[in-house]
Design an enzyme around this catalytic site. Structure first.
Site, PDB file in Angstrom:
ATOM      1  N   ALA A   1      -0.786   4.759  -2.938  1.00 47.39           N
ATOM      2  CA  ALA A   1      -0.236   3.913  -1.974  1.00 47.39           C
ATOM      3  C   ALA A   1      -1.452   4.508  -0.537  1.00 47.39           C
ATOM      4  O   ALA A   1      -2.267   4.020  -0.937  1.00 47.39           O
ATOM      5  CB  ALA A   1       1.487   3.701  -1.149  1.00 47.39           C
ATOM      6  N   ARG A   2      -0.901   5.072   0.278  1.00 52.38           N
ATOM      7  CA  ARG A   2      -1.589   5.669   1.271  1.00 52.38           C
ATOM      8  C   ARG A   2      -1.170   6.554   1.808  1.00 52.38           C
ATOM      9  O   ARG A   2      -0.078   7.204   1.812  1.00 52.38           O
ATOM     10  CB  ARG A   2      -1.724   4.420   2.557  1.00 52.38           C
TER      11      ARG A   2
ATOM     12  N   GLU B   1      -9.817   9.886   4.450  1.00 58.10           N
ATOM     13  CA  GLU B   1     -10.462   9.877   2.910  1.00 58.10           C
ATOM     14  C   GLU B   1     -12.508   9.305   3.077  1.00 58.10           C
ATOM     15  O   GLU B   1     -11.994   9.222   3.491  1.00 58.10           O
ATOM     16  CB  GLU B   1     -10.349   8.926   1.815  1.00 58.10           C
TER      17      GLU B   1
ATOM     18  N   ASP C   1      -3.106  10.405  -5.658  1.00 55.52           N
ATOM     19  CA  ASP C   1      -3.598   9.817  -5.221  1.00 55.52           C
ATOM     20  C   ASP C   1      -4.666   9.628  -3.572  1.00 55.52           C
ATOM     21  O   ASP C   1      -5.650   8.773  -4.102  1.00 55.52           O
ATOM     22  CB  ASP C   1      -3.996   8.656  -5.468  1.00 55.52           C
TER      23      ASP C   1
ATOM     24  N   HIS D   1      -8.118   8.981  -5.059  1.00 52.66           N
ATOM     25  CA  HIS D   1      -7.425   7.816  -4.589  1.00 52.66           C
ATOM     26  C   HIS D   1      -8.765   6.674  -6.579  1.00 52.66           C
ATOM     27  O   HIS D   1      -9.441   5.905  -5.765  1.00 52.66           O
ATOM     28  CB  HIS D   1      -8.850   7.239  -3.623  1.00 52.66           C
TER      29      HIS D   1
END
Length: 321
Positions: free
Chosen positions: A237-238, A267, A262, A289
């Site tokens: 998700a985040r 980022e 992920d 991601h």
């Protein structure tokens, strides 16, 4: 609409693979593509734009003030946290996003991480490469744990389309699926398990909620301490949903049995980022991601993005935020 070709600026074209077909638009326009745009260049690049496409390039109030012709921001993603949506509303700028394109790719990535961790795939692969199989002098060896999914409990935080899709796969694998209620809400009823009870009862926890003031660092030291069954923690998700330094301590101390992420905050992560310091662990997987990024999903995103722009031009905008 003005009696001239509309000026369209795509601030970060490289966030969509070059092989993806961005089909043409039906109305007169001039499209300017930038591979990527640093925050300090956004205002300059959108100054004459009627329509801006962005994925991760931020558009704040100052940039909006420098773009008097701007009427639409078409976000090439679902999340709109890079946009000052309130300022857009004040200035009469429509914000549209892309929805529902990742309902297969993200759940599949979630279970790719779950299978890899639950069966120690990466650990065994790396040990074979290092010569451990040859050294064992028998047909197999048992250095890392392997667990079935059937009969285990999957706790899901977030009951939107992605959380529901993950739940569907879990049930098909004979897992017991529970959805967490709001953190601190206490007794939730039949549909939702209280957040704290979900932490204690789950063998695997998967995050599918937005990042906001209420969910930032939702999983922290206190929450790891409540994870009685030492679950896997999966986050597609985040990054900000989890205190990443606390995650490292939980992994190294054995409070959780593994983690598959992920996403990070920020980022991309630099080499000193807490999650980059975990890559030596056999029970940790970090992917860049890409849970959303199957070829099919990316093309669906691109198609919907152009649909949103066409709908706006016709005066009936889609997916307005």
């Amino acid at each position: 609409m003005p009696d001239r070709p509309l000026q369209i600026v795509f601030l970060d074209r490289e966030t969509i693979p070059a092989r993806t077909d961005l089909r043409g638009l039906s109305f007169p326009h001039e499209l300017t593509l930038y591979g990527r745009t640093a925050k300090n260049l956004v205002a300059e690049r959108i100054a004459q734009a009627d329509i801006v496409i962005t994925n991760k390039a931020p558009i704040d109030q100052a940039a909006l003030a420098n773009a008097p012709r701007l009427k639409l921001i078409a976000v090439a993603a679902t999340g709109t946290d890079v946009i000052d949506v309130k300022a857009c509303h004040t200035r009469g700028v429509v914000v549209s996003n892309v929805r529902g394109y990742a309902t297969r790719t993200v759940p599949e990535h979630v279970f790719a991480l779950i299978f890899a961790l639950r069966r120690s795939i990466s650990a065994y692969r790396d040990s074979v490469k290092a010569g451990r199989w040859h050294e064992s002098q028998q047909f197999c060896y048992f250095d890392y744990p392997i667990r079935d999914l059937a009969g285990s409990t999957l706790g899901i935080i977030g009951d939107g389309v992605l959380g529901q899709a993950v739940a569907g796969i879990g049930r098909a694998l004979n897992m017991h699926v529970i959805f967490a209620g709001r953190k601190g809400a206490g007794k939730e009823g039949a549909l939702y398990t209280p957040f704290e009870k979900m932490l204690g009862d789950s063998d695997i926890i998967s995050l599918h909620c937005p990042l906001n003031a209420q969910t930032r660092n939702m999983i922290d030291e206190a929450e790891f301490a409540q994870m009685e069954r030492k679950p896997l923690l999966i986050n597609t998700a985040r990054g900000g949903l989890v205190n990443e330094a606390a995650l490292g301590r939980a992994l190294r101390s054995g409070q959780i049995s593994g983690a598959g992420f992920d996403v990070t905050s920020p980022e991309p992560p630099d080499m000193q980022h807490p999650l980059m310091q975990l890559l030596d662990l056999p029970n940790f997987i970090l992917t860049p991601h890409v849970a959303w990024a199957s070829q099919e999903a990316i093309q669906g995103l691109a198609n919907q993005l152009m649909d949103n722009i066409e709908a706006f031009y016709r005066g009936a905008p889609n997916n307005v935020v």
